[in-house]
Design an enzyme around this catalytic site. Structure first.
Site, PDB file in Angstrom:
ATOM      1  N   GLU A 167       2.607  54.527  24.382  1.00 34.27           N
ATOM      2  CA  GLU A 167       1.562  55.446  24.826  1.00 34.27           C
ATOM      3  C   GLU A 167       2.160  56.700  25.460  1.00 34.27           C
ATOM      4  O   GLU A 167       1.658  57.810  25.256  1.00 34.27           O
ATOM      5  CB  GLU A 167       0.642  54.750  25.840  1.00 34.27           C
ATOM      6  CG  GLU A 167      -0.054  53.514  25.293  1.00 34.27           C
ATOM      7  CD  GLU A 167       0.713  52.236  25.576  1.00 34.27           C
ATOM      8  OE1 GLU A 167       0.063  51.218  25.880  1.00 34.27           O
ATOM      9  OE2 GLU A 167       1.972  52.246  25.489  1.00 34.27           O
ATOM     10  N   SER A 221      16.173  17.716  12.660  1.00 38.07           N
ATOM     11  CA  SER A 221      15.637  17.326  13.965  1.00 38.07           C
ATOM     12  C   SER A 221      14.480  18.232  14.375  1.00 38.07           C
ATOM     13  O   SER A 221      13.493  17.765  14.961  1.00 38.07           O
ATOM     14  CB  SER A 221      16.748  17.350  15.022  1.00 38.07           C
ATOM     15  OG  SER A 221      17.162  18.674  15.308  1.00 38.07           O
ATOM     16  N   CYS A 237      -0.195  48.495  29.391  1.00 41.97           N
ATOM     17  CA  CYS A 237       0.203  47.753  30.586  1.00 41.97           C
ATOM     18  C   CYS A 237      -0.469  48.337  31.824  1.00 41.97           C
ATOM     19  O   CYS A 237      -0.843  49.511  31.869  1.00 41.97           O
ATOM     20  CB  CYS A 237       1.723  47.740  30.738  1.00 41.97           C
ATOM     21  SG  CYS A 237       2.456  49.374  30.992  1.00 41.97           S
ATOM     22  N   THR A 271      28.532  22.067  12.117  1.00 39.17           N
ATOM     23  CA  THR A 271      28.645  23.396  11.521  1.00 39.17           C
ATOM     24  C   THR A 271      29.720  24.217  12.221  1.00 39.17           C
ATOM     25  O   THR A 271      30.514  24.911  11.584  1.00 39.17           O
ATOM     26  CB  THR A 271      27.294  24.138  11.586  1.00 39.17           C
ATOM     27  OG1 THR A 271      26.312  23.389  10.860  1.00 39.17           O
ATOM     28  CG2 THR A 271      27.395  25.529  10.984  1.00 39.17           C
ATOM     29  N   LEU A 326      28.746  34.029  14.079  1.00 40.72           N
ATOM     30  CA  LEU A 326      27.307  34.159  14.365  1.00 40.72           C
ATOM     31  C   LEU A 326      26.923  35.551  14.849  1.00 40.72           C
ATOM     32  O   LEU A 326      26.027  35.710  15.673  1.00 40.72           O
ATOM     33  CB  LEU A 326      26.863  33.098  15.391  1.00 40.72           C
ATOM     34  CG  LEU A 326      27.170  31.644  15.027  1.00 40.72           C
ATOM     35  CD1 LEU A 326      26.696  30.710  16.143  1.00 40.72           C
ATOM     36  CD2 LEU A 326      26.530  31.251  13.705  1.00 40.72           C
ATOM     37  N   ARG A 383      28.045  41.320  11.884  1.00 41.83           N
ATOM     38  CA  ARG A 383      29.130  42.208  11.438  1.00 41.83           C
ATOM     39  C   ARG A 383      28.806  42.963  10.159  1.00 41.83           C
ATOM     40  O   ARG A 383      29.390  44.010   9.900  1.00 41.83           O
ATOM     41  CB  ARG A 383      30.443  41.440  11.227  1.00 41.83           C
ATOM     42  CG  ARG A 383      30.311  40.034  10.988  1.00 41.83           C
ATOM     43  CD  ARG A 383      31.564  39.229  10.820  1.00 41.83           C
ATOM     44  NE  ARG A 383      31.387  38.226   9.785  1.00 41.83           N
ATOM     45  CZ  ARG A 383      30.596  37.191   9.928  1.00 41.83           C
ATOM     46  NH1 ARG A 383      29.942  37.017  11.053  1.00 41.83           N
ATOM     47  NH2 ARG A 383      30.449  36.327   8.957  1.00 41.83           N
TER      48      ARG A 383
END
Length: 341
Positions: free
Chosen positions: A46, A291, A71, A197, A205, A208
């Site tokens: 805004e 899981s 907000c 893993t 992870l 890159r």
């Protein structure tokens, strides 16, 4: 409102922990200002929209469209509802309510009390979908969960471990698909893998292959058996290790205890919620992925099927999805995305 959503999407991956928001100022059916939220701590949508209006006198006759309730509280920036009122705008069109407890209708009330005409619910579902991570975090007290894996054309996510000689990934997909995965990582707050893993692939992870922030790395290491030479311990990015034992915290490294004999996915989501992570990609092996599937704790599943043929190995998870599904060919790989009901 469609333009608000278009603008808001520019903030995917950069506004956390704030939601993505777009705003457009209209005068006599013409756009005279627009803006979007770029980054937490910087001006909200805004503010950017109102500041972009060259002739401020027109604001008294203007309407502002905003994809999420303005907000009403002082955070890192002043309340947007106060700015709207001070600018003289009298008509406010809002896409959806803000579920964040510090707002949650207070912004709308403040506008109404100031004499503004307020309309709520324009393209509401689209606005909620845009901020599905933010809404899930604040309404369900857990991160938005994305399952991701790649499987061979005969249904395996990895070859037999006996055939693997080095601690590195065995690629199933094309380089373009792998780059897409790095783009996805830049859009989410966390990425999680299991012990197997981490041992087999020794992944970094990170993003890159794509410009953007790398997610928080989350690794399950029940008995703290992962080699300290593993890339996840390099200190380059924030990393959480979830284990049954206590570990020694270090720069960008934090250990959190969990009971692996109980419902681990529930404990993990509680931990990630307490860490303020609004979204997580589960990129682990079959045990970790299954899981979460068995616990019913997932919102989206992104599955690549490559042309690789293993013959045997680790079977891909069995996902029985009942929600919306889309399938496409991406750079030679088949990409299916399931959305859980």
């Amino acid at each position: 409102m469609a333009r608000c959503l278009q603008l808001a999407k520019n903030g995917l991956g950069t506004t956390y922990p704030n939601p993505m928001v777009g705003a457009v100022v209209i005068h006599n059916n013409r756009i005279i200002g627009e803006g979007w939220h770029h980054k937490a701590g910087q001006p909200h949508a805004e503010v950017n929209a109102i500041n972009s209006v060259n002739t401020k006198e027109l604001l008294k006759e203007a309407t502002i469209y905003v994809s999420l309730e303005p907000c009403s509280h002082f955070g890192k920036t002043p309340p947007c509802s106060d700015l709207i009122i001070a600018s003289g705008i009298k008509k406010v069109i809002i896409g959806s309510f803000d579920p964040f407890a510090a707002v949650a209708g207070r912004g709308i009330k403040k506008l109404l009390d100031a004499g503004c005409e307020v309309m709520v619910g324009v393209l509401e579902q689209d606005c909620k979908e845009l901020n599905k991570r933010f809404f899930t975090f604040h309404t369900q007290q857990r991160p938005y969960i994305i399952l991701k894996w790649a499987e061979s054309n005969d249904g395996f996510i990895a070859p037999d471990t006996k055939t693997r000689e080095n601690r590195e990934p065995v690629w199933i997909t094309t380089p373009a698909s792998r780059q897409l995965v790095h783009k996805w990582r830049a859009e989410e707050m966390g990425i999680l893998i299991g012990t197997n893993t981490a041992k087999a692939d020794n992944p970094s992870l990170t993003t890159r292959d794509w410009a953007g922030n790398s997610p928080v790395r989350i690794v399950l290491d029940r008995e703290l058996k992962l080699p300290k030479s593993s890339t996840i311990f390099d200190g380059s990015h924030p990393t959480l290790i979830i284990a049954e034992k206590s570990g020694e915290d270090a720069a960008n490294l934090k250990y959190i205890k969990a009971d692996f004999e109980k419902d681990l996915p529930v404990q993990i989501t509680d931990i990630l919620y307490s860490e303020g992570l609004q979204s997580v990609i589960i990129e682990g092996g079959a045990k970790t992925l299954n899981s979460f599937i068995e616990s019913g704790l997932w919102d989206e599943a992104r599955i690549f099927k490559g042309s690789t043929h293993f013959g045997n190995g680790v079977a891909a998870p069995n996902l029985e999805a009942s929600g919306k599904t889309s399938t496409s060919n991406f750079s030679g790989d088949l990409l299916t995305i399931h959305y859980r009901l």
